[in-house]
Design an enzyme around this catalytic site. Structure first.
Site, PDB file in Angstrom:
ATOM      1  N   SER A 232       9.410  -1.983  -5.835  1.00 56.59           N
ATOM      2  CA  SER A 232       8.390  -0.938  -5.900  1.00 56.59           C
ATOM      3  C   SER A 232       7.841  -0.450  -4.576  1.00 56.59           C
ATOM      4  O   SER A 232       7.132   0.557  -4.547  1.00 56.59           O
ATOM      5  CB  SER A 232       7.223  -1.401  -6.774  1.00 56.59           C
TER       6      SER A 232
ATOM      7  N   SER B 142       7.251   1.629  -8.279  1.00 58.80           N
ATOM      8  CA  SER B 142       5.960   2.022  -8.767  1.00 58.80           C
ATOM      9  C   SER B 142       4.956   2.440  -7.683  1.00 58.80           C
ATOM     10  O   SER B 142       3.960   3.070  -8.002  1.00 58.80           O
ATOM     11  CB  SER B 142       5.360   0.875  -9.585  1.00 58.80           C
TER      12      SER B 142
ATOM     13  N   LYS C 237      -2.625   1.041  -2.984  1.00 58.49           N
ATOM     14  CA  LYS C 237      -2.129   1.208  -4.346  1.00 58.49           C
ATOM     15  C   LYS C 237      -3.213   0.701  -5.293  1.00 58.49           C
ATOM     16  O   LYS C 237      -3.861  -0.323  -5.008  1.00 58.49           O
ATOM     17  CB  LYS C 237      -0.857   0.362  -4.483  1.00 58.49           C
TER      18      LYS C 237
END
Ligand code: GLN
Length: 505
Positions: free
Chosen positions: A185, A161, A86
């Site tokens: 997330s 996210s 990420k």
């Protein structure tokens, strides 16, 4: 053509099978890594998942891995199995944007501990993937670089996210992705994309090199095709670290050790409050059916009440915005981040932040400033601190009586892109089930529990006491073995089939 067929089928394999194939010499890390690189090139234009692919270095790292295997000196079981990160995890010399204009050109001078652990275990790094700006969001739509798409249905969000991580694993673009979870997330996008996602107990994985959102909540964890894969990755990630004083070496364990053991005497409870209003009927049915399966597998299943559960979301929002507002103060165009042109220093701060941050980030900063202001602090921030303590105590008490809780990961499957974008309250509601684990610092994992009427994946969560992650993995692995998603339904399998047809044509 033969090569094409071969590489596509490699992308459908879980990390555990890739590891086995590498160990047996069935294929090389170079084959595997090239397969994923090719697959990324094929899928990324439609799905907008990778923000950058580290093609040359990934290939080089795969060759180095093959040399180690040839010499009989692999660095770990996962040596040669690639991964993605990420884009809020620092990798030395690479950009780390947090999907924000603010950090569009930021190059960190060091690598996050979690990332370097996997690199030191020999895993080639494929690239960095999309997220909601500064990890604030539930759909990946707040990314400055545009939304990622759900591989099950590209008109829908992948969640967030860590939506890029979940979409990348679901599409077969990487077998392993590292995400971060502040209020769901990792688990929420894992559920919406039909993959396994783990938020370890607070302190299990060092946060050094993770761009902070809300420091008392943030944890790094893996997203993979199966929970066995995630357990293998957790073996590499857990265990303290020199630059994060909250990282606790005592939380390290062999997470793969008991995966085959039966669930006899394992006590699992469903919190009544988690099955109330707003829960999609398909999801409710799926989670209740999963409870029955776990019972057949030997677990003792019961119900209990957690009256403070509804306090979780407002407490999370208040506290996480306060912490995020403080963490984001450093992006002022001087110390860090995008710098606007301005005539004097206050204008420079103001304009840099106005241009650099998107809407959602600004909203959170304002909410944080509000709840920390002198006039409002007592009725907002202080009450949220109390609510957090109350929920924490209630969960502790519940988890003295049972080993783990079972509940839905999200209230429904993935929604169409754009549907909740202008309605922050509805967007925040999608974190309802995930925030308790962050508020209480407990480990929780999400795994697929079937397909909705529309054929979309649904997820369930297992959450336990601070040291329960090995047991959560065991329950997850037993459930997965008993109830895999229907064969051929997963995007990474479908893509393989399409590729094979293409290769034969
Ligand atoms: N969706 C949640 C939020 O928007 C969770 C964010 C996260 O875990 N990083 O706050």
């Amino acid at each position: 053509m033969e090569g094409n067929r071969r590489f596509l089928s490699l992308c459908a394999l879980p990390a555990s099978e890739l590891a086995r194939g590498l160990e047996n010499g069935t294929f090389s890390s170079e084959d595997v890594t090239q397969a994923f690189l090719d697959h990324i090139a094929l899928q990324n234009p439609a799905l907008n998942v990778f923000l950058e692919v580290f093609e040359a270095s990934a290939r080089e790292e795969s060759r180095a891995s093959d040399r180690r295997r040839r010499e009989g000196k692999p660095l770990s079981r996962l040596d040669g199995v690639p991964f993605a990160v990420k884009d809020n995890l620092c990798v030395e010399g690479r950009r780390c944007t947090c999907a924000s204009r603010m950090l569009e050109n930021y190059r960190p001078p060091y690598t996050a501990t979690a990332v370097s652990r996997l690199q030191q275990a020999g895993m080639p790094l494929l690239g960095r993937v999309n997220l909601d700006e500064f990890a604030m969001g539930s759909s990946t739509e707040t990314s400055f670089f545009g939304p990622s798409r759900n591989p099950w249905d590209p008109s829908r969000v992948p969640g967030g996210s860590s939506g890029g991580c979940a979409a990348a694993v679901a599409a077969g673009m990487t077998p392993v992705a590292l995400g971060s979870d502040t209020g769901g997330s990792i688990r929420q996008p894992a559920a919406l994309c039909g993959v396994a996602g783990v938020k370890p107990a607070y302190g299990t994985v060092s946060r050094y090199g993770l761009v902070a959102m809300a420091s008392s909540f943030d944890q790094i964890g893996p997203l993979c095709k199966t929970s066995e894969d995630a357990a293998m990755v957790m073996n590499l990630l857990a265990g303290g670290g020199p630059h994060d004083m909250t990282a606790d070496p005592a939380l390290a364990a062999d997470f793969t050790a008991g995966l085959d053991l039966p669930l006899k005497n394992v006590k699992i409870a469903l919190p009544e409050e988690a099955f109330g209003q707003g829960l999609d009927a398909d999801v409710e049915r799926a989670v209740r059916a999963a409870a029955e399966v776990l019972k057949h597998l030997g677990a003792e299943v019961s119900f209990l009440s957690l009256p403070s559960l509804p306090l979780g979301l407002p407490a999370y929002l208040t506290l996480s915005c306060a912490e995020a507002g403080s963490n984001l103060a450093r992006y002022d165009g001087v110390r860090y981040g995008h710098r606007a042109s301005a005539a004097e220093i206050n204008e420079l701060y103001r304009e840099s932040r106005r241009e650099g941050f998107g809407m959602e980030v600004k909203r959170r900063i304002l909410l944080g400033a509000y709840s920390l202001s002198e006039e409002h602090r007592a009725e907002t921030y202080d009450r949220a601190v109390q609510a957090r303590a109350l929920l924490q105590k209630e969960l502790e008490r519940a988890l003295e009586a049972v080993d783990m809780l079972l509940f839905p990961t999200t209230a429904g499957p993935a929604w169409p892109i754009g549907e909740k974008q202008d309605d922050p309250a509805r967007m925040y509601l999608s974190d309802l089930y995930s925030v308790p684990a962050n508020l209480a610092g407990l480990p929780a994992l999400s795994l697929p529990c079937g397909l909705s009427g529309e054929g979309l994946p649904m997820g369930m969560t297992l959450m336990g006491g601070r040291t329960s992650l090995p047991l959560l993995f065991r329950a997850a692995a037993r459930y997965e073995a008993a109830c895999p998603l229907p064969r051929g339904s997963h995007p990474y399998e479908r893509l393989t089939a399409v590729g094979q047809e293409g290769a034969q044509a």
